[in-house]
Enzyme design. Sequence first.
Site, PDB file in Angstrom:
ATOM      1  N   HIS A   1      36.671  37.578  36.381  1.00 56.84           N
ATOM      2  CA  HIS A   1      37.036  38.654  35.416  1.00 56.84           C
ATOM      3  C   HIS A   1      37.802  39.531  36.384  1.00 56.84           C
ATOM      4  O   HIS A   1      37.262  40.642  37.279  1.00 56.84           O
ATOM      5  CB  HIS A   1      36.051  39.187  34.957  1.00 56.84           C
ATOM      6  CG  HIS A   1      36.417  40.307  33.965  1.00 56.84           C
ATOM      7  ND1 HIS A   1      35.321  40.808  33.190  1.00 56.84           N
ATOM      8  CD2 HIS A   1      37.608  40.856  33.527  1.00 56.84           C
ATOM      9  CE1 HIS A   1      36.054  41.954  32.392  1.00 56.84           C
ATOM     10  NE2 HIS A   1      37.175  41.969  32.783  1.00 56.84           N
ATOM     11  N   ASP A   2      39.216  39.709  36.289  1.00 57.71           N
ATOM     12  CA  ASP A   2      40.041  40.579  37.560  1.00 57.71           C
ATOM     13  C   ASP A   2      41.287  40.568  36.857  1.00 57.71           C
ATOM     14  O   ASP A   2      41.561  40.252  35.633  1.00 57.71           O
ATOM     15  CB  ASP A   2      39.828  39.735  38.841  1.00 57.71           C
ATOM     16  CG  ASP A   2      39.843  40.786  40.205  1.00 57.71           C
ATOM     17  OD1 ASP A   2      40.846  41.811  40.054  1.00 57.71           O
ATOM     18  OD2 ASP A   2      39.011  40.834  40.850  1.00 57.71           O
ATOM     19  N   ILE A   3      42.262  41.152  37.888  1.00 55.22           N
ATOM     20  CA  ILE A   3      43.564  41.467  37.350  1.00 55.22           C
ATOM     21  C   ILE A   3      44.095  40.055  36.985  1.00 55.22           C
ATOM     22  O   ILE A   3      43.646  38.848  37.688  1.00 55.22           O
ATOM     23  CB  ILE A   3      44.572  42.133  38.356  1.00 55.22           C
ATOM     24  CG1 ILE A   3      44.459  41.581  39.573  1.00 55.22           C
ATOM     25  CG2 ILE A   3      43.758  43.415  38.332  1.00 55.22           C
ATOM     26  CD1 ILE A   3      45.354  42.216  40.898  1.00 55.22           C
ATOM     27  N   PRO A   4      45.267  39.836  36.406  1.00 58.31           N
ATOM     28  CA  PRO A   4      45.668  38.416  35.853  1.00 58.31           C
ATOM     29  C   PRO A   4      46.007  37.309  37.239  1.00 58.31           C
ATOM     30  O   PRO A   4      45.610  36.315  37.157  1.00 58.31           O
ATOM     31  CB  PRO A   4      46.987  38.435  35.249  1.00 58.31           C
ATOM     32  CG  PRO A   4      46.567  39.944  34.489  1.00 58.31           C
ATOM     33  CD  PRO A   4      45.870  40.883  35.343  1.00 58.31           C
TER      34      PRO A   4
ATOM     35  N   THR B   1      24.743  35.633  26.492  1.00 64.46           N
ATOM     36  CA  THR B   1      23.788  35.377  25.470  1.00 64.46           C
ATOM     37  C   THR B   1      22.583  36.318  25.624  1.00 64.46           C
ATOM     38  O   THR B   1      21.486  36.496  24.592  1.00 64.46           O
ATOM     39  CB  THR B   1      23.233  33.972  25.596  1.00 64.46           C
ATOM     40  OG1 THR B   1      23.033  33.634  26.717  1.00 64.46           O
ATOM     41  CG2 THR B   1      24.477  33.195  25.014  1.00 64.46           C
TER      42      THR B   1
ATOM     43  N   LEU C   1      31.640  30.794  37.066  1.00 67.92           N
ATOM     44  CA  LEU C   1      31.594  32.044  38.093  1.00 67.92           C
ATOM     45  C   LEU C   1      32.163  33.238  37.170  1.00 67.92           C
ATOM     46  O   LEU C   1      32.302  34.234  37.766  1.00 67.92           O
ATOM     47  CB  LEU C   1      32.318  31.904  39.208  1.00 67.92           C
ATOM     48  CG  LEU C   1      32.078  30.725  40.144  1.00 67.92           C
ATOM     49  CD1 LEU C   1      32.764  30.589  41.396  1.00 67.92           C
ATOM     50  CD2 LEU C   1      30.654  30.913  40.425  1.00 67.92           C
ATOM     51  N   LYS C   2      32.486  32.769  35.928  1.00 68.55           N
ATOM     52  CA  LYS C   2      33.062  33.888  34.900  1.00 68.55           C
ATOM     53  C   LYS C   2      33.923  34.773  35.617  1.00 68.55           C
ATOM     54  O   LYS C   2      33.802  36.030  35.731  1.00 68.55           O
ATOM     55  CB  LYS C   2      31.802  34.596  34.698  1.00 68.55           C
ATOM     56  CG  LYS C   2      30.751  33.910  33.655  1.00 68.55           C
ATOM     57  CD  LYS C   2      29.377  34.963  33.282  1.00 68.55           C
ATOM     58  CE  LYS C   2      28.436  33.965  32.576  1.00 68.55           C
ATOM     59  NZ  LYS C   2      27.783  33.037  33.694  1.00 68.55           N
TER      60      LYS C   2
ATOM     61  N   LYS D   1      25.886  22.344  36.215  1.00 70.97           N
ATOM     62  CA  LYS D   1      26.294  23.879  36.240  1.00 70.97           C
ATOM     63  C   LYS D   1      26.133  24.486  37.578  1.00 70.97           C
ATOM     64  O   LYS D   1      25.060  24.626  37.788  1.00 70.97           O
ATOM     65  CB  LYS D   1      26.017  24.631  35.059  1.00 70.97           C
ATOM     66  CG  LYS D   1      26.734  26.170  35.019  1.00 70.97           C
ATOM     67  CD  LYS D   1      26.152  26.900  33.800  1.00 70.97           C
ATOM     68  CE  LYS D   1      24.950  27.514  33.772  1.00 70.97           C
ATOM     69  NZ  LYS D   1      24.915  28.507  34.885  1.00 70.97           N
TER      70      LYS D   1
ATOM     71  N   THR E   1      45.019  37.313  40.393  1.00 69.53           N
ATOM     72  CA  THR E   1      43.870  37.230  41.095  1.00 69.53           C
ATOM     73  C   THR E   1      42.959  36.292  40.351  1.00 69.53           C
ATOM     74  O   THR E   1      42.389  35.090  41.062  1.00 69.53           O
ATOM     75  CB  THR E   1      42.870  38.644  41.263  1.00 69.53           C
ATOM     76  OG1 THR E   1      43.668  39.717  42.146  1.00 69.53           O
ATOM     77  CG2 THR E   1      41.727  38.317  42.074  1.00 69.53           C
TER      78      THR E   1
END
EC number: 4.1.1.23
Length: 233
Positions: free
Chosen positions: A65-68, A120, A62-63, A34, A70
């Site tokens: 999380h942004d606008i669709p 978690t 890298l998780k 990972k 991007t």
Amino acid sequence: MVGGPRVVVALDFSDRKQLDEFVAKLDPGLCRLKVGKELFTTFGPAIVEQLQARGFEVFLDLKFHDIPNTTAQAVKAAAGLGVWMVNVHASGGRRMMEACREVLEQESHAPLLIAVTMLTSLSDEEIVEIGFPCSAQEMVGRLAVLAQSSGMDGVVCSAQEAPLLRRAHGEEFCLVTPGIRPAAAAADDQTRIVTPAQAITDGSSYLVVGRPITRALNPLDALQQIVKEVESV
């Protein structure tokens, strides 16, 4: 959905020499690797390619999380690197996750697309504090339903949530479980932890293990012991 090594070793390194020495001790037949934010930010995409050249499959953690659009383009770039798995935050919403699925359908190589439910490290009290009026387990359940209906291959979840998720989402839905610690290991900073055998029994597909292997005096031996425990279930 489950295939190949089920143990994923979290590479939490910032020193290249230490990283190279550690990876050289591992067997790509026993684990995947990972690559998270620290490693990727320090060494860039080249580190993924170099680990793959050593024979390891890579979970790019890298998780996003942004606008669709991007987020979808970031997932597309990850697919271009040839990674085995990539993740996004389920809390980014349906349109974001569906955009990621759609962009991967156009790629010759499509990694497993996994949604992060709740980190978690978060306790029930902290989840309420940040604005969700429910327990971690309840929030994970809601986000997992959203993720599956949005085309995700699975979710990241604590093994404590795995039994319920496995029953609710079927055998093909991938459950990736961090917070895995052999019985003798300390909990470190992850609140909801279980042992490897318990995680597999509870329905986890892949187990993410960090410090019990990366800080072991003999990393390969520590890895082998965990793999043995997983295979005993």
